[in-house]
Design an enzyme around this catalytic site. Structure first.
Site, PDB file in Angstrom:
ATOM      1  CE1 TYR A   1      -3.346  -2.657  -0.140  1.00  0.00           C
ATOM      2  CE2 TYR A   1      -3.834  -2.290   2.173  1.00  0.00           C
ATOM      3  CZ  TYR A   1      -4.092  -2.945   0.985  1.00  0.00           C
ATOM      4  OH  TYR A   1      -5.089  -3.894   0.921  1.00  0.00           O
TER       5      TYR A   1
ATOM      6  CG  HIS B   1      -2.446  -8.955  -0.918  1.00  0.00           C
ATOM      7  ND1 HIS B   1      -1.822  -7.729  -0.849  1.00  0.00           N
ATOM      8  CD2 HIS B   1      -3.744  -8.663  -1.120  1.00  0.00           C
ATOM      9  CE1 HIS B   1      -2.701  -6.756  -0.980  1.00  0.00           C
ATOM     10  NE2 HIS B   1      -3.876  -7.305  -1.164  1.00  0.00           N
TER      11      HIS B   1
END
Length: 308
Positions: free
Chosen positions: A41, A116
């Site tokens: 991120y 993820h």
């Protein structure tokens, strides 16, 4: 995801710390104590900003829990420039990803580390062994799986000693395949539904928390400029109507639609706007007030055509 600024930035803007601080304190006031991160991120900047604000505030640091993710390799971010976007879940990558996250967050451990996305080139047994090592060392409390199928859940559970405690998927009024798949069996429209069949029921039966990323659908039903065509406009109008009837914010109705589902979906709220965060915290009340017919009416309005 954008707590740290904008993708591709060279440095973290000073104003971003103020915006992140406001968002984090708004969440804390609303009773939200679990924060969702990932190593990718904003190139790690979101974790850096979060960690610095935690270091300023002993009460916040005491109350919050953190989960983060590993495995996506983005060029110029978690992978060298010029490489393709890819997924990597070998032992060294999993460990180095978590160590980087812990350093940026200023924490000794996270409550949960998510895979993820699956990596077809790394055997599940190898990834599971790496995750078990991290758990044995006290660096993670449990394992989460993101963007997976029932087969991935079974495979990881088979190889892991560490419990799988959450599965995270994109679920919202705009991403409705999780309910479409329940009703479109033996119907031509069912061929267009890609949601992994049986996954929610599997998680519910095994007491694995279902987390919904993108729960607000980018605000398309609660105030953002409409981009979803006639269906988007119609659902947004119905959300506004229900919000007025309930005496609640529109965001609460949108997130409440997920909470009304019987499988205990836990929404991940991505907005940084303190008012919208506070509005989302009222979603449980919206779910209580939402009738069976209201829920189906929202689903129908969002899909833009009647159910079969």
């Amino acid at each position: 995801m954008t707590l740290g600024g904008s993708w591709g930035q060279d440095r973290i803007p000073a104003a971003r710390y103020d915006a992140a601080r406001d968002a984090m304190h708004a969440a804390h006031r609303a009773g939200i104590t679990l924060f969702d991160h990932a190593d990718i991120y904003i190139g790690g900047d979101s974790e850096t900003v979060f960690g610095r604000i935690l270091a300023e505030d002993a009460e916040l640091r005491r109350d919050v829990q953190v989960q983060t993710k590993c495995g996506i390799r983005l060029p110029g971010n978690t992978a060298p420039e010029g490489s393709p976007v890819h997924y990597r879940l070998d032992r060294d990558t999993v460990r180095s990803s978590l160590e980087g996250s812990l350093e940026r967050l200023g924490l000794d451990r996270v409550e949960r580390l998510f895979v993820h996305r699956p990596d077809p080139l790394t055997p599940v047994a190898a990834t599971a062994a790496a995750l078990d090592e991290l758990h044995d060392e006290g660096l993670i409390g449990s394992v989460g799986l993101s963007n997976v199928t029932p087969h991935h859940v079974v495979a990881f559970q088979h190889h892991l000693r560490t419990p799988v405690t959450a599965v995270q998927l994109q679920l919202s009024l705009a991403h409705r395949d999780f309910v479409e798949s329940q009703v479109l069996a033996n119907h031509p429209d069912g061929t267009a539904v890609s949601f992994p069949g049986g996954l929610l029921a599997q998680c519910a039966a095994e007491e694995i928390e279902i987390q919904a990323w993108g729960a607000l659908a980018g605000g398309m039903y609660s105030g953002a400029p409409a981009t979803g065509g006639t269906a988007g406009h119609g659902a947004a109008a119905l959300v506004a109507e229900l919000a007025e009837r309930m005496g609640l914010p529109r965001e609460a109705v949108v997130v409440g639609w997920l909470l009304r589902h019987p499988y205990g979906i836990r929404p991940v709220v991505g907005t940084l706007d303190p008012q919208r965060i506070a509005a989302c915290a009222q979603a449980p009340r919206a779910a209580e007030l939402m009738t069976h017919e209201d829920w189906y009416a929202l689903w129908t309005a969002a899909r833009g055509r009647p159910l079969p």
